[in-house]
Motif scaffolding. Structure first.
Motif, mmCIF file in Angstrom:
data_model
loop_
_atom_site.group_PDB
_atom_site.id
_atom_site.type_symbol
_atom_site.label_atom_id
_atom_site.label_comp_id
_atom_site.label_asym_id
_atom_site.label_seq_id
_atom_site.Cartn_x
_atom_site.Cartn_y
_atom_site.Cartn_z
ATOM 1 N N LEU A 128 -15.082 -8.409 10.407
ATOM 2 C CA LEU A 128 -13.873 -7.998 11.116
ATOM 3 C C LEU A 128 -13.254 -6.730 10.551
ATOM 4 O O LEU A 128 -12.832 -5.846 11.305
ATOM 5 N N ALA A 129 -13.189 -6.619 9.226
ATOM 6 C CA ALA A 129 -12.615 -5.411 8.630
ATOM 7 C C ALA A 129 -13.455 -4.180 8.952
ATOM 8 O O ALA A 129 -12.918 -3.094 9.203
ATOM 9 N N SER A 130 -14.775 -4.345 8.969
ATOM 10 C CA SER A 130 -15.648 -3.214 9.296
ATOM 11 C C SER A 130 -15.460 -2.767 10.739
ATOM 12 O O SER A 130 -15.327 -1.575 11.030
ATOM 13 N N LEU A 131 -15.451 -3.710 11.668
ATOM 14 C CA LEU A 131 -15.322 -3.353 13.089
ATOM 15 C C LEU A 131 -13.945 -2.770 13.388
ATOM 16 O O LEU A 131 -13.816 -1.805 14.150
ATOM 17 N N ALA A 132 -12.906 -3.343 12.811
ATOM 18 C CA ALA A 132 -11.553 -2.836 13.073
ATOM 19 C C ALA A 132 -11.381 -1.414 12.579
ATOM 20 O O ALA A 132 -10.647 -0.614 13.182
ATOM 21 N N SER A 133 -12.061 -1.061 11.483
ATOM 22 C CA SER A 133 -11.910 0.266 10.893
ATOM 23 C C SER A 133 -12.934 1.270 11.418
ATOM 24 O O SER A 133 -12.963 2.414 10.974
ATOM 25 N N GLY A 134 -13.782 0.846 12.350
ATOM 26 C CA GLY A 134 -14.748 1.767 12.947
ATOM 27 C C GLY A 134 -16.042 1.908 12.187
ATOM 28 O O GLY A 134 -16.820 2.824 12.458
ATOM 29 N N ASP A 173 0.832 -1.194 0.000
ATOM 30 C CA ASP A 173 0.000 0.000 0.000
ATOM 31 C C ASP A 173 0.866 1.244 0.000
ATOM 32 O O ASP A 173 1.731 1.420 0.847
ATOM 33 N N ALA A 174 0.648 2.114 -0.972
ATOM 34 C CA ALA A 174 1.459 3.327 -1.100
ATOM 35 C C ALA A 174 0.617 4.585 -0.943
ATOM 36 O O ALA A 174 1.090 5.681 -1.217
ATOM 37 N N THR A 175 -0.626 4.454 -0.532
ATOM 38 C CA THR A 175 -1.469 5.628 -0.369
ATOM 39 C C THR A 175 -1.299 6.199 1.020
ATOM 40 O O THR A 175 -0.630 5.641 1.873
ATOM 41 N N ARG A 176 -1.935 7.310 1.262
ATOM 42 C CA ARG A 176 -1.865 7.932 2.583
ATOM 43 C C ARG A 176 -2.761 7.220 3.592
ATOM 44 O O ARG A 176 -2.632 7.439 4.791
ATOM 45 N N TYR A 177 -3.663 6.411 3.114
ATOM 46 C CA TYR A 177 -4.518 5.649 4.024
ATOM 47 C C TYR A 177 -3.667 4.694 4.848
ATOM 48 O O TYR A 177 -2.768 4.032 4.336
ATOM 49 N N ARG A 178 -3.942 4.631 6.126
ATOM 50 C CA ARG A 178 -3.251 3.690 6.998
ATOM 51 C C ARG A 178 -4.268 2.766 7.644
ATOM 52 O O ARG A 178 -5.181 3.239 8.323
ATOM 53 N N PRO A 179 -4.109 1.471 7.467
ATOM 54 C CA PRO A 179 -5.064 0.527 8.044
ATOM 55 C C PRO A 179 -4.967 0.515 9.556
ATOM 56 O O PRO A 179 -3.957 0.937 10.135
ATOM 57 N N PRO A 180 -6.009 0.041 10.232
ATOM 58 C CA PRO A 180 -5.994 0.006 11.701
ATOM 59 C C PRO A 180 -4.890 -0.899 12.228
ATOM 60 O O PRO A 180 -4.556 -1.915 11.612
ATOM 61 N N SER A 181 -4.342 -0.527 13.344
ATOM 62 C CA SER A 181 -3.290 -1.317 13.977
ATOM 63 C C SER A 181 -3.934 -2.262 14.992
ATOM 64 O O SER A 181 -4.352 -1.850 16.076
#
Length: 526
Positions: free
Chosen positions: A236-242, A11-19
């Motif tokens: 899981l992806a939805s909950l982790a990302s809010g 991933d090279a965008t400014r978006y950062r996935p949840p830690s």
């Protein structure tokens, strides 16, 4: 010099996935920063906040902690897409247990066989118990009550009785593990895949990064949570990302209420198997709300090949891109996906670029194939499981030096996009000519008036096998066998054209939405 066909994308965008580190801390950030934001919406439109979800999960964890179950031991979870599933999953994970989601609709005998094969000490049941064969472990019913006033409570009274240590494969688990998922098992018995906290965290992060999911996103849970598609991509992806997940009434997809559910949660995306996309497309003229539909960003398709004709038609209807994704239970769900608009070109007919893993195309001698040359798809990365539980032989064949042999055939282009061409076990051998059922299906599905196609092998004394096809015609249309054959002859090699066409009302599918090829073969090949 030929360039080996391998691809890897970061991933090279400014978006950062949840830690996150796994299921245990999946929603911790949301609880700290946005405690009263909605996490779940039930089918009767009751909201459950992140704080409320966390409190319920802690309650379940505390109750399970008093049962004598120890960290790293396995517990079954049989529930539909309901609040009970989500609360039980997070609660059991917080108690340090390894959760094995089970299909609650399985015949009781099959459910018992899976519980016994794994060796779970108990089963949390979030759905009405089926009658018949008893399970080889105690069953603890769990109920979540959420009121419109915002109060929520758990009903769970596990007794101190747990199953004694048995000969199940759970003895191979450790505290590094957090999930055991069963493969679909359409071409043989289902295999048990152990996934670690690290596998889960890597999968969630790559999904969030691929679709840039965040707190403004919401979706409807279409696919079942007891398989990777619904569990990882939707939940899981939805909950982790809010984000927010609407759990449909009775915990399962209904085409009749789908668009009402989407509007109720102001959904920005959804993910489904091709069979469901076909249903939505067939009913779109009378049910798609048009301007009253929620403002979608994209739609996703996985679990099975999506034919290009359906993809284009649904994109025209919905006005957003339909992104094809690819993955397996053994890779913690997603391994590749078409990119979001502006993040790369869309190449329909492909399943996009790798997401957080490396993909290689390998020939039958284990050598990397050049760009554009067909071979077996191999996957390597942090989402790949270590093997199968209780099956050393299959593990040694499928997992090689950290690489997952998927059993799928495909090619990589110069841009790293993966195109799937079939599955090795599905190939039809017609007099020495190897035919991919998936390729023939994709072509015939483009015939006007055809909704779905399943291609199967017909035993033949001369050629060994011939090609048969079961075809579903779109509602309200008429298509003759000869029209379908004529369409195929113009687009397929002569040996690929079906020798037999069966017009059928519907095709059999597995619980995760993939074509049930064993059932097709049994039903139409004789």
């Amino acid at each position: 010099m030929a360039v080996p066909a391998a691809a890897s994308v970061r991933d090279a965008t400014r978006y950062r996935p949840p830690s996150v580190t796994g299921l245990v801390d999946l929603i911790d950030r949301q609880v700290r920063e946005r405690p009263y934001a909605r996490a779940l919406v039930t089918g009767d439109r009751v909201h459950l906040s992140y704080r409320g979800l966390s409190v319920l999960a802690d309650d379940v964890a505390a109750r399970l902690g008093g049962t004598g179950l120890r960290r790293g031991e396995a517990i079954g979870l049989a529930a539909a897409n309901t609040a009970e599933f989500v609360v039980a999953l997070l609660g059991a994970a917080r108690a340090g247990l390894v959760v094995a989601p089970l299909d609650p609709t399985l015949p009781r005998s099959q459910l018992a066989a899976r519980v016994e094969a794994l060796g779970t000490r108990a089963v949390l049941l979030g759905a009405p118990a089926a009658t018949g064969v008893p399970l080889p472990a105690p069953v603890w019913p769990l109920r979540v009550n959420v009121s419109r006033a915002g109060t929520a409570a758990v009903e769970l009274a596990p007794d101190s009785h747990i199953a004694p240590y048995v000969r199940g494969a759970a003895g191979e688990l450790s505290e590094n593990d957090t999930l055991v998922l069963c493969t679909a098992g359409t071409s043989g018995r289902a295999k048990m895949v152990p996934l670690t906290h690290a596998n889960v965290a890597a999968s969630v992060r790559s999904l969030c990064a691929a679709y840039e999911l965040g707190p403004d996103d919401a979706t409807v849970a279409v696919m079942p949570f007891f398989h990777g598609h619904g569990l990882f991509a939707a939940l899981l992806a939805s909950l982790a990302s809010g984000g927010c997940v609407l759990l449909p009434e009775r915990g399962r997809f209904s085409a009749g209420t789908f668009w009402d559910d989407m509007r109720a949660v102001a959904a920005t995306w959804f993910t489904a198997a091709p069979a469901i996309h076909e249903i939505l497309l067939d009913r779109s003229e009378r049910e798609y709300p048009g301007p009253q539909a929620p403002p979608l960003k994209f739609v996703r398709s996985g679990s099975a090949p999506l034919n290009s004709a359906t993809q284009r038609a649904l994109e025209r209807t919905l006005g957003v891109p339909l992104l094809s994704a690819y993955g397996m239970t053994e890779s913690s769900h997603q391994a590749s996906s078409e990119p979001l608009p502006g993040r790369g070109p869309l190449k329909h007919g492909s399943v996009g670029r790798p997401t957080g893993v490396e993909i290689r195309i390998v020939d039958r001698n284990g050598r990397a194939c050049p760009v554009g040359v067909e071979g077996e798809v191999w996957v390597h990365g942090p989402t790949v499981a270590r093997g199968y539980l209780g099956d050393r032989e299959e593990t040694s064949y499928t997992f090689v030096d950290g690489w997952l042999r998927t059993g799928d055939l495909g090619t990589l282009d110069a841009d790293g996009y993966l195109s799937l061409t079939g599955r090795i076990k599905n190939l039809i051998n017609r007099g020495g000519e190897k035919i991919s059922p998936e390729h023939v299906e994709d072509i015939l599905a483009g015939c006007p008036g055809v909704a779905e196609v399943a291609v199967f092998a017909v035993p033949d004394e001369v050629y060994g096998q011939r090609v048969g096809a079961a075809v579903v015609v779109r509602e309200g249309e008429t298509v003759e066998r000869e029209e379908i054959l004529r369409y195929g002859r113009d687009r397929l090699a002569a040996f690929e054209v079906p020798d037999r066409i069966e017009l059928v009302a519907a095709l059999p599918y597995t619980a995760k939405g993939a074509l049930d090829r064993k059932a097709v073969q049994t039903r139409y090949a004789p």
